[in-house]
Write a protein that holds these residues in place. Structure first.
Motif, PDB file in Angstrom:
ATOM      1  N   ILE A  30       0.596  -1.069  -0.013  1.00 28.26           N
ATOM      2  CA  ILE A  30      -0.177  -0.203  -0.056  1.00 28.26           C
ATOM      3  C   ILE A  30       0.868   1.523   0.436  1.00 28.26           C
ATOM      4  O   ILE A  30       0.320   1.989  -0.270  1.00 28.26           O
ATOM      5  N   VAL A  31       1.752   0.987   0.414  1.00 26.72           N
ATOM      6  CA  VAL A  31       2.955   2.439   0.615  1.00 26.72           C
ATOM      7  C   VAL A  31       3.384   2.826  -1.046  1.00 26.72           C
ATOM      8  O   VAL A  31       3.407   3.553  -1.238  1.00 26.72           O
ATOM      9  N   PHE A  32       3.886   1.947  -1.948  1.00 29.98           N
ATOM     10  CA  PHE A  32       4.286   1.739  -3.200  1.00 29.98           C
ATOM     11  C   PHE A  32       3.050   2.539  -3.182  1.00 29.98           C
ATOM     12  O   PHE A  32       2.936   3.459  -4.571  1.00 29.98           O
ATOM     13  N   GLY A  33       1.922   2.374  -2.906  1.00 25.89           N
ATOM     14  CA  GLY A  33       0.599   2.729  -3.650  1.00 25.89           C
ATOM     15  C   GLY A  33       0.650   4.573  -3.333  1.00 25.89           C
ATOM     16  O   GLY A  33       0.040   5.238  -4.561  1.00 25.89           O
ATOM     17  N   LEU A  34       0.977   4.811  -2.933  1.00 28.63           N
ATOM     18  CA  LEU A  34       1.319   6.515  -2.016  1.00 28.63           C
ATOM     19  C   LEU A  34       2.282   7.059  -3.104  1.00 28.63           C
ATOM     20  O   LEU A  34       2.058   8.121  -3.068  1.00 28.63           O
ATOM     21  N   LEU A  35       2.824   6.161  -2.514  1.00 29.03           N
ATOM     22  CA  LEU A  35       4.423   6.467  -3.843  1.00 29.03           C
ATOM     23  C   LEU A  35       3.916   6.530  -5.068  1.00 29.03           C
ATOM     24  O   LEU A  35       3.887   7.610  -6.218  1.00 29.03           O
TER      25      LEU A  35
ATOM     26  N   VAL B 198      -3.701   2.866 -17.121  1.00 29.67           N
ATOM     27  CA  VAL B 198      -2.164   1.633 -17.406  1.00 29.67           C
ATOM     28  C   VAL B 198      -1.475   2.097 -16.745  1.00 29.67           C
ATOM     29  O   VAL B 198      -0.730   0.764 -16.198  1.00 29.67           O
ATOM     30  N   LEU B 199      -1.060   3.063 -17.673  1.00 33.04           N
ATOM     31  CA  LEU B 199       0.629   3.279 -17.578  1.00 33.04           C
ATOM     32  C   LEU B 199       1.268   3.397 -15.535  1.00 33.04           C
ATOM     33  O   LEU B 199       1.986   2.724 -15.464  1.00 33.04           O
ATOM     34  N   ALA B 200       0.179   4.409 -14.980  1.00 38.74           N
ATOM     35  CA  ALA B 200       0.542   4.651 -13.391  1.00 38.74           C
ATOM     36  C   ALA B 200       0.364   3.484 -12.892  1.00 38.74           C
ATOM     37  O   ALA B 200       1.078   3.484 -12.065  1.00 38.74           O
ATOM     38  N   ALA B 201      -0.803   2.557 -13.212  1.00 37.24           N
ATOM     39  CA  ALA B 201      -0.138   1.784 -12.500  1.00 37.24           C
ATOM     40  C   ALA B 201       0.471   0.361 -12.940  1.00 37.24           C
ATOM     41  O   ALA B 201       0.848   0.355 -12.151  1.00 37.24           O
TER      42      ALA B 201
ATOM     43  N   THR C  63      -4.558  -6.182  -5.124  1.00 40.14           N
ATOM     44  CA  THR C  63      -5.376  -4.840  -4.815  1.00 40.14           C
ATOM     45  C   THR C  63      -5.124  -3.293  -4.352  1.00 40.14           C
ATOM     46  O   THR C  63      -5.111  -1.866  -4.785  1.00 40.14           O
ATOM     47  N   ALA C  64      -4.536  -3.191  -2.668  1.00 40.12           N
ATOM     48  CA  ALA C  64      -4.334  -2.287  -1.962  1.00 40.12           C
ATOM     49  C   ALA C  64      -2.967  -1.581  -3.000  1.00 40.12           C
ATOM     50  O   ALA C  64      -4.073   0.080  -3.019  1.00 40.12           O
ATOM     51  N   PRO C  65      -1.903  -1.563  -3.144  1.00 40.18           N
ATOM     52  CA  PRO C  65      -1.614  -0.056  -4.346  1.00 40.18           C
ATOM     53  C   PRO C  65      -2.890   0.500  -5.645  1.00 40.18           C
ATOM     54  O   PRO C  65      -2.964   1.870  -5.376  1.00 40.18           O
ATOM     55  N   LEU C  66      -3.891  -0.539  -5.953  1.00 39.12           N
ATOM     56  CA  LEU C  66      -4.464  -0.144  -7.164  1.00 39.12           C
ATOM     57  C   LEU C  66      -6.098   0.933  -6.581  1.00 39.12           C
ATOM     58  O   LEU C  66      -6.143   1.970  -6.898  1.00 39.12           O
ATOM     59  N   VAL C  67      -6.389   0.980  -5.487  1.00 40.26           N
ATOM     60  CA  VAL C  67      -6.809   0.951  -4.677  1.00 40.26           C
ATOM     61  C   VAL C  67      -6.426   2.484  -4.289  1.00 40.26           C
ATOM     62  O   VAL C  67      -7.575   3.652  -4.518  1.00 40.26           O
ATOM     63  N   VAL C  68      -5.351   2.887  -3.477  1.00 38.18           N
ATOM     64  CA  VAL C  68      -4.734   4.105  -3.402  1.00 38.18           C
ATOM     65  C   VAL C  68      -4.574   5.063  -5.165  1.00 38.18           C
ATOM     66  O   VAL C  68      -4.655   6.359  -4.976  1.00 38.18           O
ATOM     67  N   LEU C  69      -4.369   4.236  -5.860  1.00 42.38           N
ATOM     68  CA  LEU C  69      -3.985   4.808  -7.225  1.00 42.38           C
ATOM     69  C   LEU C  69      -5.693   5.660  -7.916  1.00 42.38           C
ATOM     70  O   LEU C  69      -5.216   6.118  -8.410  1.00 42.38           O
ATOM     71  N   GLY C  70      -6.406   4.728  -7.732  1.00 43.71           N
ATOM     72  CA  GLY C  70      -7.622   5.366  -7.444  1.00 43.71           C
ATOM     73  C   GLY C  70      -8.506   4.803  -8.294  1.00 43.71           C
ATOM     74  O   GLY C  70      -9.458   5.453  -9.854  1.00 43.71           O
TER      75      GLY C  70
END
Lengths: 266, 292, 315
Positions: free
Chosen positions: B126-131, B146-149, B218-225
């Motif tokens: 999830i921290v990678f998600g914040l990054l 797609v690119l950001a994720a 899942t977690a980082p992608l949720v953070v990416l919105g």
């Protein structure tokens, strides 16, 4: 014919008490027939040496005497080994009980990664001896018995890995003596040691003989000649000759024994 | 003088042996527990999801009505994600591994990079998600694309690929390298034509492992919105999209039974995808195993 | 019969021509290490990026909410314009409750499995069981979340009627299951690296396998086992989807595991899912929470590395 002769000669023991009686022992590693119809009797308070070229089955045999061999998967045996009259190959004989009476010293020193003191008391402790005073006595007695007490008495609490190879092996002998076994099996105990340490261990054997029956595997014929009362010569999984050490080295009855001890092969 | 009473030792034997048998059984039970849970988990998912698991489910867009809903957009989205993560993470990971194993001298910087990689492997996803949110979504204004994720996920799985590739490169025998140098080949020629081909199975296995991790996250992608619900497909890497785990998350969070079953069916699709990837990894490993 | 070109130019000539061309022109040999170094730099930049992102956004957060409040206030209530309260403790307690339960489940089962695989199982069954066990570690966490909510929670509720639908117990247990293979696998590696000669020594003295495992193998492999547990703790702390799906979203400072909770990770997800405007205090709060989470796991990872380096047994 020479085989029967060998068996004959080993049966001529002079009424001394037998520790081990091996009758018709066969052993297979999978398909490989490693021990063939072994007959061999071990007498109390004697040193019995087993010699022979590598791969002759001598190590396999000694490991069968405390069933250490079972650690290798796919081993099958037939025949019987009577220890004090009881067949140890019978699966109802608990190995743990057998190994309490039959100690073993291994090829390479294998102390536990613990202090010298902890190494020696490991055996007594698992067998339920907890009294600190008795344990202390056992430690001193065993280390003295293994002729290493003077070298380590001031650092009993230090790690055993700080000792030299020869000291480690004597510590392993002390560890083995600590549970006061009946028999000590030694599988080439000096093969990993330097000459001086080897000499010390050999001297020690002469002392140990007074209290224990000893069976020792060695590839060093001078060693067998120096320390043992009886010697068995193994070749290709068979006992070729088994008799008094003085006889086997001066006047072997089998040609193959003579060839081996005179260094023609092996 | 005997210090040990052997009859006592013998009496002590019996409880010791029973202890051993008891604990052996207990340890076996513990081992089987893990396997049992795995079995229950799979059984639950298949038995719940099977009614919805049909061709229609693969072809349909998500919907308010459970009986019409499908995983089409999410599945295609997951494949888009893989298409970005695979090349990016492989190039960065293998490049880093070659640098560390073949070029880097054993100095403070190399040690630092190495420690940094093992620490990166322990950072929660999830921290990678914040990054990713800060750098890719906001600063580079890529949005929930797609690119950001893909870039975020590439960084997340990078340590896995680096470590696997390092091991693969390290296990190439010295003799092979020396044979190449002996013919007058340069360092880069040796790496490109001798070391890498020999290390390929290990690298690909690591790569597939990393890819499985990426498509299950899942977690980082949720953070990416990333949206939980999307009725169209991305056309380029700059478009918004969603992936299987997000769709499963969406269905799981709904209280109705029907959506839970849809979630199970979605999980079946995800697990099949993972199974396919891992089968490929096993095949690669078997094909190339022990050639030297 | 030699080929025509080779009559005039030996192979060595051809090679040396090529060699000269290579030296004069654009040199791969010099450019490649630089390119590779740049790729290696990415991993370092990632770390720097994470740290800087967290630090900057956290600092912004602390210009609006005092750090003292963040560390000491007992309420986490960020969504109110007027009565907002930003005390991290409830979120930390949620995380610790779940992690504690997970460890209680995973450590005994994981180590027992490791002992079984390393000391009792035959080579053949070990080779079958270990990879299957590792499949558990490869299952996506959202799948575990589904499992916790739809299977484990209902079972627990049938046994414990007081249990809320969202609680700490169920996700804790499921995270525990998820990290069993991590502990089992790493501990088994540590135990298997204890040399067989030492095992023979213990068995030769009449040890049972249980005594061997308990008194010789476990102490010898202790550093590896502890490292595996610490890594598992770190993994449990950072776990997100299981607690998001099955843990609830009620940050409370208590040790009650039967009630709905919220962990640090689940809070970040909750905010990310909602329509929180960029630049609001709530938006920055996820970085402050992320920072706290990052520090927790970083400390765990350092401990694991320290333990396995400092206490490595040399046999």
């Amino acid at each position: 014919m020479s085989e029967t002769q060998a068996q004959m000669s080993m049966n001529e023991n002079d009424g001394n008490k037998l520790v081990y009686k091996t009758n018709g022992l066969n052993l297979w590693y999978g398909e490989n027939h490693a021990l063939k119809d072994i007959q061999l009797h071990v007498v109390e308070n004697e040193v019995t040496a087993i010699i022979g070229p590598s791969g002759c089955g001598k190590s396999t045999y000694i490991k069968t005497l405390n069933r250490m061999i079972e650690l290798i998967p796919g081993v099958k045996t037939t025949g019987e080994i009577l220890y004090r009259g009881r067949n140890i190959l019978d699966k109802t004989y608990p190995v743990e009980e057998l190994r309490t009476k039959v100690g073993m010293v291994f090829q390479k020193p294998n102390p536990f990664p613990k202090s010298i003191y902890e190494n020696v008391v490991y055996g007594p402790r698992i067998h339920g001896i907890r009294d600190k005073k008795i344990l202390d006595q056992i430690v001193e007695k065993s280390l003295r018995g293994a002729a290493i007490w003077d070298e380590v008495k001031d650092r009993l609490q230090t790690n055993a890995y700080g000792l030299s190879g020869g000291q480690q092996q004597r510590l392993c002998i002390a560890r083995c003596m600590a549970i006061e076994p009946d028999v000590i099996l030694m599988d080439e105990p000096t093969s990993a040691l330097d000459p001086i340490s080897t000499l010390k261990v050999e001297e020690l054997l002469q002392e140990l003989k007074k209290n224990f029956s000893i069976i020792i595997v060695t590839h060093n014929m001078q060693q067998a000649a120096r320390i043992s009362d009886k010697t068995a010569f193994f070749l290709n999984g068979e006992v070729i000759e088994f008799t008094k050490t003085s006889k086997i080295f001066s006047n072997p009855s089998d040609k193959r024994t003579e060839d081996y001890i005179t260094g023609r092969f092996g | 003088m005997k210090l040990i009473d052997h009859s006592k030792v013998l009496n002590h034997m019996k409880p010791r042996l029973s202890f051993n048998v008891f604990f052996r059984f207990l340890f076996l039970l513990a081992t089987l527990f893990g396997l049992l849970v795995l079995g229950i988990l799979l059984y639950r998912i298949i038995s719940e999801g099977f009614p919805y698991f049909d061709l229609h489910f693969f072809q349909s867009l998500p919907s308010r009505h459970p009986e019409q809903a499908g995983v089409y957009t999410a599945l295609i989205g997951s494949i888009w994600l893989m298409a970005v993560v695979a090349p990016v993470s492989l190039i960065l990971g293998v490049g880093t591994a070659i640098f560390l194993e073949e070029y880097a001298k054993k100095n403070a910087i190399t040690t630092f990079i190495q420690i940094n990689i093992s620490n990166l492997a322990g950072v929660p996803s999830i921290v990678f998600g914040l990054l990713g949110l800060t750098v890719f979504v906001r600063a580079l204004a890529l949005g929930s694309s797609v690119l950001a994720a893909g870039l975020t996920m590439s960084l997340l799985v990078l340590p896995v690929i680096i470590v696997a590739s390092q091991e693969a490169i390290r296990s190439v025998p010295k003799e092979l390298r020396q044979a190449s140098y002996g013919l007058g080949a340069t360092k880069w020629q040796t790496i490109l034509r001798v070391v890498l081909p020999a290390a390929i199975p290990g690298i690909l296995t690591g790569g597939i492992l990393a890819l499985s991790r990426a498509i299950g996250e899942t977690a980082p992608l949720v953070v990416l919105g990333l949206p939980l619900f999307l009725a169209f497909l991305p056309r380029t890497v700059f478009d918004i999209f969603t992936v299987l785990p997000m769709q499963i998350f969406n269905w799981t969070s709904r209280p109705q039974e029907e959506f839970r079953a849809l979630a199970a069916a979605g999980i079946m699709v995800l697990l099949i995808l993972l199974l396919l990837l891992n089968t490929i990894a096993v095949l690669i490993r078997n094909k190339y195993q022990r050639r030297y | 019969m030699a080929d025509e070109p080779l009559k005039n130019h030996s192979i060595q000539d051809l090679i040396s021509q090529k060699f000269k061309k290579r030296q004069s022109g654009f040199s791969f040999e010099r450019i490649v290490p630089i390119l590779l170094f740049l790729t290696a730099l990415i991993s370092v930049l990632t770390t720097i990026g994470i740290v800087l992102t967290l630090i900057f956004e956290t600092i912004t957060f602390f210009t609006r909410v005092s750090i003292v409040e963040f560390l000491t206030a007992k309420r986490w209530f960020p969504f109110s314009e007027t009565h907002g309260s930003y005390g991290i403790l409830p979120l930390v307690s949620g995380t610790l409750k779940v992690t504690g339960i997970a460890i209680l489940v995973a450590v005994p089962i994981g180590i027992a499995s490791a002992v079984y695989l390393s000391e009792y199982a035959s080579e053949k069954s070990r080779r079958i069981i270990k990879p299957i066990l590792e499949v558990l570690a490869g299952i996506p966490t959202i799948v575990y979340g589904y499992f916790a909510l739809t299977f484990v929670t209902p079972i627990l509720r049938s046994v414990m009627p007081g249990l809320e639908i969202f609680n700490a117990l169920s996700p804790g247990i499921v995270i525990g299951i998820m990290i069993i293979p991590m502990i089992a696998s790493l501990s088994e590696d540590a135990m298997s690296s204890v040399p067989n000669s030492i095992r023979e020594g213990a068995l030769g003295l009449g040890s049972t396998k249980f005594e061997l495992a308990l008194k010789i193998v476990l102490p010898s492999a202790l550093s590896g086992i502890i490292a595996s547990i610490v890594l598992a703790v770190s993994r449990a702390i950072g776990e997100t989807m299981i607690v998001t799906v099955a843990g609830g979203s009620t940050p409370t400072l208590s040790w009650d595991v039967t009630r709905s909770i919220q962990t640090m990770t689940a809070y970040i997800v909750q905010v990310s899912q909602g329509d929180v405007g960029y630049g609001t205090t709530v938006y920055y709060s996820i970085y402050a929470v992320g920072m706290t989470l990052f520090l927790f796991t970083l400390i765990m990872n350092f401990i694991a590395q320290f333990v396995s380096r400092r206490f490595r047994e040399e046999y």
